[in-house]
Design a protein around this motif. Structure first.
Motif, PDB file in Angstrom:
ATOM      1  N   LEU A  28     -19.382  25.805 -31.157  1.00 25.17           N
ATOM      2  CA  LEU A  28     -18.299  26.190 -30.719  1.00 25.17           C
ATOM      3  C   LEU A  28     -16.987  25.682 -30.999  1.00 25.17           C
ATOM      4  CD1 LEU A  28     -19.708  26.288 -26.783  1.00 25.17           C
ATOM      5  CD2 LEU A  28     -19.666  28.248 -28.683  1.00 25.17           C
ATOM      6  N   ASP A  29     -16.104  26.268 -30.915  1.00 22.84           N
ATOM      7  CA  ASP A  29     -14.816  26.045 -31.205  1.00 22.84           C
ATOM      8  C   ASP A  29     -13.609  25.086 -30.061  1.00 22.84           C
ATOM      9  OD1 ASP A  29     -14.520  25.796 -34.063  1.00 22.84           O
ATOM     10  OD2 ASP A  29     -14.347  28.100 -33.882  1.00 22.84           O
ATOM     11  N   GLY A  30     -14.342  24.788 -28.839  1.00 24.81           N
ATOM     12  CA  GLY A  30     -13.848  24.337 -27.769  1.00 24.81           C
ATOM     13  C   GLY A  30     -14.543  23.949 -26.637  1.00 24.81           C
ATOM     14  N   ARG A  31     -14.086  23.380 -25.867  1.00 29.23           N
ATOM     15  CA  ARG A  31     -14.693  23.188 -24.330  1.00 29.23           C
ATOM     16  C   ARG A  31     -13.531  23.551 -23.644  1.00 29.23           C
ATOM     17  NH1 ARG A  31     -16.862  17.048 -25.672  1.00 29.23           N
ATOM     18  NH2 ARG A  31     -18.198  17.606 -27.355  1.00 29.23           N
ATOM     19  N   ALA A  32     -14.318  23.644 -22.186  1.00 22.48           N
ATOM     20  CA  ALA A  32     -13.037  23.883 -21.008  1.00 22.48           C
ATOM     21  C   ALA A  32     -13.555  23.371 -19.970  1.00 22.48           C
ATOM     22  CB  ALA A  32     -13.051  25.519 -20.687  1.00 22.48           C
ATOM     23  N   GLY A  33     -13.967  21.948 -19.898  1.00 21.38           N
ATOM     24  CA  GLY A  33     -14.675  21.157 -18.979  1.00 21.38           C
ATOM     25  C   GLY A  33     -13.172  20.672 -18.001  1.00 21.38           C
ATOM     26  N   ASN A 219     -14.204  18.966 -32.766  1.00 26.00           N
ATOM     27  CA  ASN A 219     -14.156  19.299 -34.035  1.00 26.00           C
ATOM     28  C   ASN A 219     -14.156  20.856 -34.202  1.00 26.00           C
ATOM     29  OD1 ASN A 219     -16.700  19.820 -32.790  1.00 26.00           O
ATOM     30  ND2 ASN A 219     -17.814  19.163 -34.805  1.00 26.00           N
ATOM     31  N   PRO A 220     -13.070  21.381 -33.746  1.00 29.18           N
ATOM     32  CA  PRO A 220     -12.951  22.833 -33.845  1.00 29.18           C
ATOM     33  C   PRO A 220     -12.453  23.153 -35.371  1.00 29.18           C
ATOM     34  CG  PRO A 220     -10.802  21.968 -32.690  1.00 29.18           C
ATOM     35  CD  PRO A 220     -11.913  20.907 -32.927  1.00 29.18           C
ATOM     36  N   ARG A 221     -12.586  24.415 -35.646  1.00 24.79           N
ATOM     37  CA  ARG A 221     -12.104  24.633 -37.031  1.00 24.79           C
ATOM     38  C   ARG A 221     -10.611  24.947 -37.129  1.00 24.79           C
ATOM     39  NH1 ARG A 221     -15.933  29.860 -37.555  1.00 24.79           N
ATOM     40  NH2 ARG A 221     -15.131  29.884 -35.296  1.00 24.79           N
ATOM     41  N   VAL A 242     -14.788  10.265 -22.569  1.00 28.31           N
ATOM     42  CA  VAL A 242     -15.476  11.519 -22.720  1.00 28.31           C
ATOM     43  C   VAL A 242     -14.278  12.521 -22.982  1.00 28.31           C
ATOM     44  CG1 VAL A 242     -17.440  12.497 -21.796  1.00 28.31           C
ATOM     45  CG2 VAL A 242     -16.407  10.687 -20.539  1.00 28.31           C
ATOM     46  N   ILE A 243     -14.633  13.562 -23.703  1.00 26.07           N
ATOM     47  CA  ILE A 243     -13.817  14.666 -24.101  1.00 26.07           C
ATOM     48  C   ILE A 243     -14.322  15.902 -23.225  1.00 26.07           C
ATOM     49  CG2 ILE A 243     -12.504  16.094 -25.885  1.00 26.07           C
ATOM     50  CD1 ILE A 243     -13.287  13.740 -27.839  1.00 26.07           C
ATOM     51  N   PRO A 244     -13.705  16.124 -22.210  1.00 24.89           N
ATOM     52  CA  PRO A 244     -14.378  17.502 -21.474  1.00 24.89           C
ATOM     53  C   PRO A 244     -13.863  18.676 -21.901  1.00 24.89           C
ATOM     54  CG  PRO A 244     -12.910  16.163 -20.113  1.00 24.89           C
ATOM     55  CD  PRO A 244     -13.010  15.243 -21.369  1.00 24.89           C
ATOM     56  N   ALA A 245     -12.713  18.830 -22.430  1.00 24.87           N
ATOM     57  CA  ALA A 245     -12.037  19.904 -23.051  1.00 24.87           C
ATOM     58  C   ALA A 245     -11.199  19.564 -24.277  1.00 24.87           C
ATOM     59  CB  ALA A 245     -11.040  20.406 -21.778  1.00 24.87           C
ATOM     60  N   PHE A 246     -11.485  20.565 -25.143  1.00 21.07           N
ATOM     61  CA  PHE A 246     -10.621  20.595 -26.381  1.00 21.07           C
ATOM     62  C   PHE A 246     -10.402  22.187 -26.961  1.00 21.07           C
ATOM     63  CE2 PHE A 246     -15.042  20.130 -28.163  1.00 21.07           C
ATOM     64  CZ  PHE A 246     -14.872  20.793 -29.218  1.00 21.07           C
ATOM     65  N   GLU A 247      -9.370  22.203 -27.944  1.00 23.92           N
ATOM     66  CA  GLU A 247      -9.238  23.650 -28.475  1.00 23.92           C
ATOM     67  C   GLU A 247      -8.342  23.280 -29.781  1.00 23.92           C
ATOM     68  OE1 GLU A 247      -6.536  25.788 -26.058  1.00 23.92           O
ATOM     69  OE2 GLU A 247      -5.444  23.911 -25.332  1.00 23.92           O
ATOM     70  N   VAL A 248      -8.213  24.428 -30.724  1.00 26.37           N
ATOM     71  CA  VAL A 248      -7.478  24.328 -31.838  1.00 26.37           C
ATOM     72  C   VAL A 248      -6.391  25.063 -31.285  1.00 26.37           C
ATOM     73  CG1 VAL A 248      -8.634  26.359 -32.785  1.00 26.37           C
ATOM     74  CG2 VAL A 248      -7.136  24.847 -34.229  1.00 26.37           C
ATOM     75  N   VAL A 249      -5.242  24.954 -31.439  1.00 29.31           N
ATOM     76  CA  VAL A 249      -3.889  25.633 -30.915  1.00 29.31           C
ATOM     77  C   VAL A 249      -3.503  26.439 -32.090  1.00 29.31           C
ATOM     78  CG1 VAL A 249      -1.631  25.181 -29.839  1.00 29.31           C
ATOM     79  CG2 VAL A 249      -3.463  23.563 -29.613  1.00 29.31           C
ATOM     80  N   ARG A 250      -3.755  27.700 -31.788  1.00 27.70           N
ATOM     81  CA  ARG A 250      -3.371  28.887 -32.646  1.00 27.70           C
ATOM     82  C   ARG A 250      -2.222  29.831 -31.983  1.00 27.70           C
ATOM     83  NH1 ARG A 250      -7.663  32.620 -35.911  1.00 27.70           N
ATOM     84  NH2 ARG A 250      -6.227  33.103 -37.798  1.00 27.70           N
ATOM     85  N   THR A 251      -1.320  29.557 -32.505  1.00 26.47           N
ATOM     86  CA  THR A 251      -0.058  30.595 -32.070  1.00 26.47           C
ATOM     87  C   THR A 251       0.620  30.846 -33.244  1.00 26.47           C
ATOM     88  OG1 THR A 251       1.598  28.849 -31.756  1.00 26.47           O
ATOM     89  CG2 THR A 251       0.139  28.919 -29.852  1.00 26.47           C
ATOM     90  N   VAL A 252       1.631  32.064 -32.944  1.00 25.09           N
ATOM     91  CA  VAL A 252       2.530  32.364 -34.279  1.00 25.09           C
ATOM     92  C   VAL A 252       3.291  31.344 -34.767  1.00 25.09           C
ATOM     93  CG1 VAL A 252       4.611  33.915 -34.751  1.00 25.09           C
ATOM     94  CG2 VAL A 252       2.966  34.747 -32.968  1.00 25.09           C
ATOM     95  N   LEU A 253       3.670  30.310 -33.991  1.00 24.60           N
ATOM     96  CA  LEU A 253       4.400  29.170 -34.465  1.00 24.60           C
ATOM     97  C   LEU A 253       3.483  27.997 -35.262  1.00 24.60           C
ATOM     98  CD1 LEU A 253       7.414  28.309 -34.350  1.00 24.60           C
ATOM     99  CD2 LEU A 253       6.847  26.768 -32.640  1.00 24.60           C
ATOM    100  N   THR A 254       2.312  27.709 -34.577  1.00 25.34           N
ATOM    101  CA  THR A 254       1.496  26.916 -35.331  1.00 25.34           C
ATOM    102  C   THR A 254       0.616  27.608 -36.662  1.00 25.34           C
ATOM    103  OG1 THR A 254      -0.607  27.625 -33.951  1.00 25.34           O
ATOM    104  CG2 THR A 254       0.833  25.782 -33.324  1.00 25.34           C
TER     105      THR A 254
END
Length: 270
Positions: A28-33, A219-221, A242-254
């Motif tokens: 997975l490329d993220g968590r949402a805990g 460790n998302p892509r 602990v890391i309950p949530a993570f994501e790669v931030v993909r927007t028009v700007l990033t």
């Protein structure tokens, strides 16, 4: 028209189910805990900003600052800050980003030049108890380094190490051991290690070694920003973090601001 008997249809279906079961699950490329009750919340990010030069070849430190503000984190670790044969010579990117974001910048340059410096940085709104440089240079390879800071999260100390590892596997192996050895000197201190690790292969010995020392990892892509397929930018946690949530931030700007995408995470602090 080809007709199959019911028995053959069932055999084919069973074979397909077995093949799906054997297929390795996609990571997975993220968590949402969420942060467990009784633990403090720390929002962080790591990002290689490519000397503030975007995929449109435009030098735009103001664009990098805008992304950092939109990340809305307590602390961000940056790599490739400053002039390095690209961007604008003579501009202090560390000072610029501090002023433009309102976050305190702690600079960790690995290269010094009369026209500008270049290296890692930590930008944070948190109180900083201590901050030191780590020399990660190996032989005659490009000078490498990291920043080792202790911040306060609701009065609790958290160690944050930000680094940019080398391009050769043997070089990264030595750098990983240096970082793990440094963390082992204070095993009681909750620690985050993050940055651009330059690890392309998912089962590399360096990543396995880090996995032994740090129980949790984001460790998302994140690379390349145009079509992220590699997990170069990572966040590791130990010492009860602990890391309950993570994501790669993909927007028009990033997608335009750098060749890497930012990785953002929520950390639960005991």
């Amino acid at each position: 028209m080809i007709r199959f008997s019911q028995e053959r249809v069932e055999r084919i279906a069973a074979a397909l189910r077995a093949a799906r079961a054997r297929r390795p699950r996609r990571r997975l490329d993220g968590r949402a805990g969420s942060v467990p009750e009784g633990m403090a919340t720390l929002r962080i990010a790591t990002w290689n900003i490519h000397s503030c030069v975007g995929l449109d070849a435009r030098f735009a430190p103001d664009r990098i600052a805008e992304v950092i503000k939109e990340l809305d984190v307590d602390l961000v670790g940056l790599q490739e800050v400053g002039w390095h044969h690209r961007g604008e010579a003579g501009l202090d990117q560390f000072a610029f980003l501090e002023k433009a974001t309102g976050l305190k910048a702690h600079a960790g340059p690995t290269k010094h030049n009369a026209r500008a410096h270049y290296g890692n940085a930590i930008l944070t709104r948190l109180p900083v108890r201590d901050c030191a440089h780590i020399d990660l240079s190996v032989g005659r390879r490009e000078p490498r380094g990291g920043l080792d800071c202790v911040v306060e999260v609701q009065g609790r100390p958290v160690r944050v190490i930000v680094a940019h590892l080398g391009l050769d596997p043997w070089e990264r192996a030595k750098q990983v051991e240096t970082i793990i050895g440094r963390v082992a000197e204070r095993p009681d201190l909750p620690t985050l290690f993050m940055g651009d690790l330059n690890e392309w292969t998912p089962n590399s010995p360096r990543l396995k070694r880090l996995g032994q020392a740090f129980p949790d990892c984001a460790n998302p892509r994140s690379f390349h920003a145009r079509m992220p397929t590699l997990r170069l930018d990572r966040i590791y946690a130990s010492g009860g973090l602990v890391i309950p949530a993570f994501e790669v931030v993909r927007t028009v700007l990033t997608r335009r601001a750098s060749d890497h995408l930012p990785v953002r995470a929520t950390v639960a602090v005991p």
